[in-house]
Write an enzyme that holds these catalytic residues in place. Structure first.
Site, PDB file in Angstrom:
ATOM      1  N   GLU A  61       0.853  -1.187   0.000  1.00 33.32           N
ATOM      2  CA  GLU A  61       0.000   0.000   0.000  1.00 33.32           C
ATOM      3  C   GLU A  61       0.892   1.242   0.000  1.00 33.32           C
ATOM      4  O   GLU A  61       1.990   1.236   0.585  1.00 33.32           O
ATOM      5  CB  GLU A  61      -0.899  -0.004   1.249  1.00 33.32           C
ATOM      6  CG  GLU A  61      -1.738   1.262   1.380  1.00 33.32           C
ATOM      7  CD  GLU A  61      -2.916   1.151   2.350  1.00 33.32           C
ATOM      8  OE1 GLU A  61      -2.986   0.168   3.104  1.00 33.32           O
ATOM      9  OE2 GLU A  61      -3.767   2.065   2.333  1.00 33.32           O
ATOM     10  N   ASN A  85     -12.045  -0.645  -1.482  1.00 33.54           N
ATOM     11  CA  ASN A  85     -11.466  -1.209  -0.267  1.00 33.54           C
ATOM     12  C   ASN A  85     -12.326  -0.859   0.936  1.00 33.54           C
ATOM     13  O   ASN A  85     -12.689   0.316   1.119  1.00 33.54           O
ATOM     14  CB  ASN A  85     -10.057  -0.636  -0.037  1.00 33.54           C
ATOM     15  CG  ASN A  85      -9.444  -1.109   1.274  1.00 33.54           C
ATOM     16  OD1 ASN A  85      -9.115  -2.283   1.421  1.00 33.54           O
ATOM     17  ND2 ASN A  85      -9.313  -0.210   2.240  1.00 33.54           N
ATOM     18  N   GLU A  86     -12.653  -1.846   1.740  1.00 35.10           N
ATOM     19  CA  GLU A  86     -13.346  -1.652   3.031  1.00 35.10           C
ATOM     20  C   GLU A  86     -14.427  -0.577   2.951  1.00 35.10           C
ATOM     21  O   GLU A  86     -14.496   0.343   3.783  1.00 35.10           O
ATOM     22  CB  GLU A  86     -12.334  -1.325   4.140  1.00 35.10           C
ATOM     23  CG  GLU A  86     -11.416  -2.493   4.441  1.00 35.10           C
ATOM     24  CD  GLU A  86     -10.544  -2.318   5.690  1.00 35.10           C
ATOM     25  OE1 GLU A  86     -10.475  -1.207   6.243  1.00 35.10           O
ATOM     26  OE2 GLU A  86      -9.927  -3.320   6.112  1.00 35.10           O
ATOM     27  N   TYR A  91      -7.496  -8.694  11.539  1.00 30.55           N
ATOM     28  CA  TYR A  91      -6.217  -8.457  12.228  1.00 30.55           C
ATOM     29  C   TYR A  91      -6.376  -8.913  13.673  1.00 30.55           C
ATOM     30  O   TYR A  91      -7.423  -8.707  14.289  1.00 30.55           O
ATOM     31  CB  TYR A  91      -5.856  -6.966  12.188  1.00 30.55           C
ATOM     32  CG  TYR A  91      -5.517  -6.471  10.793  1.00 30.55           C
ATOM     33  CD1 TYR A  91      -4.276  -6.740  10.229  1.00 30.55           C
ATOM     34  CD2 TYR A  91      -6.438  -5.729  10.046  1.00 30.55           C
ATOM     35  CE1 TYR A  91      -3.947  -6.281   8.954  1.00 30.55           C
ATOM     36  CE2 TYR A  91      -6.117  -5.264   8.772  1.00 30.55           C
ATOM     37  CZ  TYR A  91      -4.875  -5.546   8.232  1.00 30.55           C
ATOM     38  OH  TYR A  91      -4.552  -5.091   6.978  1.00 30.55           O
ATOM     39  N   GLU A 129      -6.641  -9.121   3.408  1.00 30.28           N
ATOM     40  CA  GLU A 129      -5.826  -8.510   4.469  1.00 30.28           C
ATOM     41  C   GLU A 129      -5.942  -9.395   5.700  1.00 30.28           C
ATOM     42  O   GLU A 129      -7.049  -9.570   6.224  1.00 30.28           O
ATOM     43  CB  GLU A 129      -6.299  -7.086   4.809  1.00 30.28           C
ATOM     44  CG  GLU A 129      -5.960  -6.063   3.744  1.00 30.28           C
ATOM     45  CD  GLU A 129      -6.316  -4.638   4.150  1.00 30.28           C
ATOM     46  OE1 GLU A 129      -6.195  -4.298   5.346  1.00 30.28           O
ATOM     47  OE2 GLU A 129      -6.727  -3.879   3.260  1.00 30.28           O
ATOM     48  N   GLN A 150       1.124  -6.108   5.778  1.00 29.20           N
ATOM     49  CA  GLN A 150       1.521  -5.805   4.428  1.00 29.20           C
ATOM     50  C   GLN A 150       2.873  -6.459   4.159  1.00 29.20           C
ATOM     51  O   GLN A 150       3.320  -7.254   4.991  1.00 29.20           O
ATOM     52  CB  GLN A 150       1.577  -4.295   4.255  1.00 29.20           C
ATOM     53  CG  GLN A 150       0.194  -3.653   4.508  1.00 29.20           C
ATOM     54  CD  GLN A 150       0.142  -2.162   4.194  1.00 29.20           C
ATOM     55  OE1 GLN A 150       1.086  -1.556   3.727  1.00 29.20           O
ATOM     56  NE2 GLN A 150      -1.006  -1.546   4.486  1.00 29.20           N
TER      57      GLN A 150
HETATM   58  O1  AHR Z   1      -3.294  -2.604   6.219  1.00 23.64           O
HETATM   59  C1  AHR Z   1      -3.587  -1.391   6.869  1.00 23.64           C
HETATM   60  C2  AHR Z   1      -5.010  -0.915   6.642  1.00 23.64           C
HETATM   61  O2  AHR Z   1      -5.894  -1.794   7.283  1.00 23.64           O
HETATM   62  C3  AHR Z   1      -5.511  -0.892   5.216  1.00 23.64           C
HETATM   63  O3  AHR Z   1      -5.184   0.280   4.545  1.00 23.64           O
HETATM   64  C4  AHR Z   1      -6.999  -0.983   5.388  1.00 23.64           C
HETATM   65  O4  AHR Z   1      -7.623  -1.587   4.295  1.00 23.64           O
HETATM   66  C5  AHR Z   1      -7.172  -1.746   6.686  1.00 23.64           C
HETATM   67  O5  AHR Z   1      -8.063  -1.130   7.528  1.00 23.64           O
END
Ligand code: AHR
Length: 497
Positions: A26, A171-172, A243, A291, A348
Site C-alpha cells: 500500500e 477497499n473496506e 487483524y 488482508e 503488508q
Molecule cells: O493494512 C492497513 C489498513 O488496514 C488498510 O489500509 C486498510 O484496508 C485496513 O483497515
C-alpha cells in the site's frame, strides 16, 4: 497432554491455490518509499527498487501482491502516477496523512511485480471516484492498443499489455473511516456497475467485491448479502479482512486466533451460499482474504492522528516470537479452508505491519513472522487434506473452549510428500501421535519448530536470533504413525514421505 491426529490422503478439499501466499503493498508509511523502492539505495536496480528487499520477497515465497491500497486507494487518482515523473503532482493522502509524491505508480509497480514474478492484484477507487476511472485503468493496463489509455501506455514506454488478472472493487467500503464509505445497498449497485464496465474492457479479469472489514462490524452478514444480491453476476470473489492482537495480556485467547478466523470464514461462506440458494445460482463465489495479520491496532488507535509527512513511518509493529506462532496458527486456518479461500494477502509486505523491515539506506531484515509464512509458502503444494484432531480443550476468555492443538496437512500428488502444520496453543508440552492413511508409509523425518518465548522481547535483536529449531520425531507403534512432542506455545512443520 496427549493428542492424536489422523491424516487421510483420500479426504481432501482440493488444490491449495498458490494465490493463498499473497501479500499487500500500500502507499502507506514506508511500504513503497524506502520499502520496496529506494533509488539511492546501494542495492537498487536500474528501476530504483531495492534488490535486498526483492531477495527477501522471493525467500518469503510471495506469489501475488495487492496494490495500491488499502484505505489509500479510496482517495487515489491513478492518472497522477503515470507519465514523466517530473510532472507528477504531490498530493495529500487523507487516509494516512502522507504526502504522496507519485514517484511510484501503476507502471513502476507492475514492472516490479513482473520482475519479481508475482501476480498483481489491483484495487480501483470506488470512494472518491467511480465507474469511468475504474474502466480507464483496466484499459490502460490490459488493452493491447488502439485506444486513448492503451496508446498512452505505449507512449510511456510499455507496449505489451500487463494483463492484470485480478481487481478489487474498492477497499473496506463498509467502514465509516473509509473516504467515500457507502451503505451496503449503494456499494452493491456501484460495484455491479463498475465491475460490469471493467469486464466489458477485459472479460478475462476476476473481480473481488468488498466484504466486511472485520466480523465485528455491526453490518457483518447483512453487508455481504446486500452487496452480493446486487453484484452477483459480475463478481468472482468476496473479500475478508482480519487483524489479531494480544488484548490485556490474554495470551491464551491470542494463541487461539485461528479459531476466530475459522468462524469468520465459515460465516462468510454460509452467507454467500445463502445468496446463491436464493438466486437459484450454481455460481461459486470464492473468498479473497486480502488482508490478514497480527496488528497491534489498539496502540495505533491510541496514538491519534500522525503529522503530515512524506513517507514517514506508519504502524511499523515489531513482532515477537508469540506473534510468529499466532501467524502460523492463522495459516493453518487458511489451509483448512483452501476449498473456499482462493486468495489471501498477508498485510503488508514491507515495514507496515510486515514480515520484512528496512533501514533507509541500510539493511533489510526478517521479522519473526517471516518464518511461518515462508515455511508454508515453500511446502504447501497440492491438496489440502482433511485432518482429524483428538485433543484436550483449553479455556480461552474470548472464544471459550478451543482445541489445544490445531493441525492442517497438505499432500503433493506430484512428489508424494505430505506436510503437516501444528500449533500447540497450550502452556504444557503436547505428545502427538500422527497417523497417516494413504499410499506408502509415513517415515519419520525431523520437524522444525518455532517456540513462543515466554519473555517475548519485541526488538530487532530478538528477531535476528529467532527461527526454526529441530524437533525430534520418532517412528510410532506401526509404519503408519510417527510421534513427537510439541513444546508449549509452539508452531511446527512436519514433513513426511
Ligand atoms: O493494512 C492497513 C489498513 O488496514 C488498510 O489500509 C486498510 O484496508 C485496513 O483497515
Amino acid at each position: 497432554m496427549t493428542v492424536k491426529i489422523l491424516i487421510d490422503s483420500e479426504h481432501h478439499r482440493g488444490e491449495v491455490d498458490p494465490r493463498l501466499f499473497g501479500s499487500f503493498v500500500e502507499h502507506m508509511g514506508r511500504c513503497v518509499y524506502t520499502g520496496i523502492y529506494e533509488p539511492d539505495h546501494p542495492s537498487a536496480d536500474p528501476h530504483g527498487f531495492r534488490g535486498d528487499v526483492g531477495a527477501l520477497v522471493r525467500e518469503l515465497g510471495t506469489t501475488l501482491v495487492r496494490y495500491p491500497g488499502g484505505n489509500f486507494v479510496s482517495g487515489y487518482r491513478w492518472e497522477d502516477g503515470i507519465g514523466p515523473r517530473a510532472d507528477r503532482p504531490r498530493r495529500l493522502d487523507l487516509a494516512w496523512r502522507g504526502i504522496e509524491t507519485n514517484q511510484v505508480g501503476t507502471d513502476e509497480f507492475l514492472g516490479w511485480a513482473e520482475r519479481a514474478a508475482v501476480t498483481p492484484m489491483m484495487a480501483v477507487n470506488l470512494g472518491t471516484r467511480g465507474i469511468q476511472a475504474a474502466a480507464d485503468l483496466v484499459e490502460y493496463c490490459n488493452l493491447p492498443g488502439g485506444t486513448h489509455w492503451s496508446d498512452l501506455r505505449h507512449r510511456h514506454g510499455r507496449e505489451e499489455p500487463y494483463g492484470v488478472p485480478l481487481w478489487c472493487l474498492g477497499n473496506e467500503m463498509d467502514g465509516p473511516w473509509q473516504t467515500g464509505h457507502l451503505t451496503a445497498e449503494r456499494y452493491g449497485e456501484l460495484a455491479a456497475q463498475a465491475g460490469r464496465a471493467m469486464k466489458l474492457v477485459d472479460p478475462s479479469i476476476e473481480l473481488v467485491a468488498c466484504g466486511s472489514s472485520s466480523h465485528t462490524m455491526p453490518t457483518f452478514g447483512y453487508w455481504e448479502t446486500e452487496v452480493l444480491e446486487r453484484a452477483w453476476d459480475v463478481v468472482d470473489h468476496i473479500s475478508m479482512h482480519a487483524y489479531y492482537e494480544e488484548h490485556d495480556g490474554d495470551r491464551r485467547s491470542f494463541l487461539a486466533s485461528g479459531v476466530d478466523m475459522d468462524q469468520f470464514i465459515r460465516g462468510v461462506a454460509a452467507t454467500v451460499d445463502a445468496v446463491a440458494a436464493r438466486k437459484h445460482s450454481g455460481k461459486r463465489i470464492g473468498i479473497s482474504f486480502d488482508e490478514w495479520n497480527v496488528w497491534y491496532q489498539s496502540r495505533f488507535e491510541a496514538a491519534g492522528l500522525p503529522d503530515i509527512d512524506v513517507a514517514g513511518p506508519r504502524i511499523e509493529d515489531t513482532y515477537s516470537a508469540l506473534d510468529a506462532v499466532v501467524v502460523g496458527d492463522l495459516l493453518i486456518s487458511l489451509l483448512n479452508h483452501a476449498d473456499r479461500v482462493r486468495i489471501a494477502c498477508l498485510a503488508q509486505l514491507v515495514n507496515v505491519i510486515a514480515p520484512i523491515r528496512t533501514d533507509p539506506g541500510g539493511a533489510a531484515w526478517r521479522q519473526t513472522t517471516f518464518h511461518p509464512v515462508a515455511a508454508v509458502a515453500a511446502t504447501a503444494r497440492g491438496h489440502s487434506l482433511v485432518t482429524r484432531v483428538t485433543a484436550p480443550e483449553l479455556y480461552t476468555r474470548r472464544y471459550g473452549d478451543v482445541p489445544a492443538v490445531a493441525a492442517a496437512a497438505v499432500a503433493d500428488p506430484a512428489t508424494g510428500r505430505v506436510t503437516a502444520y501444528l500449533t500447540n496453543r497450550g502452556d504444557e508440552p503436547a505428545t502427538v501421535e500422527v497417523r497417516y492413511r494413504g499410499p506408502g508409509t509415513l517415515s519419520a523425518e525431523s520437524g522444525r519448530v518455532l517456540v513462543a518465548d515466554q519473555k517475548g522481547p519485541r526488538d530487532r535483536e530478538a528477531a535476528a536470533g529467532f527461527g526454526f529449531t529441530t524437533l525430534p520425531v520418532s517412528a510410532g507403534t506401526d509404519p503408519h504413525t510417527v510421534t513427537t512432542t510439541l513444546p508449549p506455545e509452539s508452531w511446527t512443520v512436519l514433513a513426511a514421505r
